[in-house]
Design a protein around this motif. Sequence first.
Motif, PDB file in Angstrom:
ATOM      1  N   SER A 184       0.829  -1.200   0.000  1.00 36.63           N
ATOM      2  CA  SER A 184       0.000   0.000   0.000  1.00 36.63           C
ATOM      3  C   SER A 184       0.870   1.259   0.000  1.00 36.63           C
ATOM      4  O   SER A 184       0.548   2.251  -0.659  1.00 36.63           O
ATOM      5  CB  SER A 184      -0.937  -0.014   1.208  1.00 36.63           C
ATOM      6  OG  SER A 184      -1.865   1.040   1.100  1.00 36.63           O
ATOM      7  N   GLN A 185       1.976   1.202   0.740  1.00 35.39           N
ATOM      8  CA  GLN A 185       2.904   2.336   0.770  1.00 35.39           C
ATOM      9  C   GLN A 185       3.608   2.529  -0.565  1.00 35.39           C
ATOM     10  O   GLN A 185       3.935   3.637  -0.951  1.00 35.39           O
ATOM     11  CB  GLN A 185       3.982   2.101   1.848  1.00 35.39           C
ATOM     12  CG  GLN A 185       3.477   2.256   3.261  1.00 35.39           C
ATOM     13  CD  GLN A 185       3.093   3.699   3.565  1.00 35.39           C
ATOM     14  OE1 GLN A 185       3.867   4.615   3.364  1.00 35.39           O
ATOM     15  NE2 GLN A 185       1.872   3.899   4.027  1.00 35.39           N
ATOM     16  N   ALA A 186       3.837   1.403  -1.254  1.00 36.67           N
ATOM     17  CA  ALA A 186       4.667   1.459  -2.463  1.00 36.67           C
ATOM     18  C   ALA A 186       3.909   1.953  -3.694  1.00 36.67           C
ATOM     19  O   ALA A 186       4.531   2.432  -4.637  1.00 36.67           O
ATOM     20  CB  ALA A 186       5.258   0.068  -2.742  1.00 36.67           C
ATOM     21  N   VAL A 187       2.586   1.833  -3.709  1.00 35.80           N
ATOM     22  CA  VAL A 187       1.845   2.195  -4.918  1.00 35.80           C
ATOM     23  C   VAL A 187       0.898   3.376  -4.675  1.00 35.80           C
ATOM     24  O   VAL A 187       0.489   3.632  -3.544  1.00 35.80           O
ATOM     25  CB  VAL A 187       1.032   1.007  -5.492  1.00 35.80           C
ATOM     26  CG1 VAL A 187       1.958  -0.142  -5.881  1.00 35.80           C
ATOM     27  CG2 VAL A 187      -0.040   0.539  -4.506  1.00 35.80           C
TER      28      VAL A 187
END
Lengths: 257, 216
Positions: free
Chosen positions: A197-200
């Motif tokens: 979730s943090q990465a996209v």
Amino acid sequence: MSLAKRIIPCLDVDQGRVVKGVQFIDIRDAGDPVEVARRYDREGADELTFLDITASHEDRETIVHVVEQVASEVFIPLTVGGGIREVADVRRMLNAGADKVAINTAAVFNPEFVREASERFGSQCIVVAIDAKQVSVDGEPLRWEIFTHGGRKPTGIDAIEWSVKMVDYGAGEILLTSMDRDGTKRGFNLELNHAISQAVSVPVIASGGVGNLQHLADGVTKGGADAVLAASIFHFGEYTVGEAKAFMAEQGIEVRL
Amino acid sequence: MSTLAVIDYGMGNLRSVSKALEHVAPDTNVVVTDSTETIRSADRIVFPGVGAMRDCMDELEKRELSQVVRDAAKDRPFLGICLGMQLLLERSEENDGTTGLGILKGDVRQFPVPLHDPEQNPEERLKIPHMGWNEVMQRVEHPLWHGVPDKSRFYFVHSYYAAPESEEDIAGTTRYGFGFTSALQHDNLFATQFHPEKSQHLGLQLLKNFTQWNGS
């Protein structure tokens, strides 16, 4: 008040029946998909996801009829996954009344398909489904890999890198299933979900492992999920979607009541 | 029997729009069409759309529908949905600048990335597209809001938003990082950024209102 976190019941459909396997192996019958869909709509589901797990090609038309029937009476977003391999499959599902398709294995074998489909139909209807399994051992930094074929085949692809790449190729949403947790009722893999979730930039749907309502709430508050997907807790009458929403609202999560 | 034309210009899935309309208005003849003749003779127009604005404009031009849509938007109950709302405006930031139909004055802008809401939870990075059920604050009384409580939730999926020039054209607003226009109105026109056809019973109520609206 702002955007609500979504609750998405998932219907695994095999030859026209809703089934649910434990870690994709054992299968239990949970009813007629159209009736089940109607019930979840009444209970306040925010969307519905159908995963066609029918093995043989001949039986694939069944899911088209299911989607057609559901779409004519249930007016919430419908996602269909399973066996979406080419542009013609996407078009067939959208024409049947699906709003989004989930692409899984085909994306791994041919990432360009995701680009092609999103350019043709818009990113808003392309969900990339990712089945991830932890590959790091205790003491190592956490690492997850993509698996295909219902979690049986490893690919050697890093799950975080893959998610970022799929968004770059036009995925409008990521449906993230933890293969370590799916069917176990031990809760989502929160570390995995949070990392992706943090990465996209796009919404992430947490999936795999829900056994109680606290698991759903944790997916949002600890896993950073924009939506939570569950199957068996709803299918077998343990909880209604309405109960799940009331529980999440009590924990301060914004939901559509 | 009155006729409602859902304009089909090859962009996206019109089946859910037509199904929902048939569901709420069994006595209306709902036609999904790209025929200029059918559109010109229809009593009501629904103008949907998904995807990229430039692609939509190209398809409208290719099918020689731009002028037909502009004409229909002048004198009949007309409902734009999602990209069908954005296309009513003059220009968009999409694809480094795209011209719209210019039926209403204003722009279409992109949600900034990263997006945060300074007033609610500044820590949370808001995802783009804006996808899911969000509240619509009704800014005017309108026949299309009949039976729809203020601040009802509707289903959205978009990365760009309408910024009309005139406050008077705003029928509803929604907060996502900041307040943006989620419904437009102008004489016989109404348009929603959200998808009423996917917004369960309140969405169906809005569509039903449209099928009974005389445009004033």
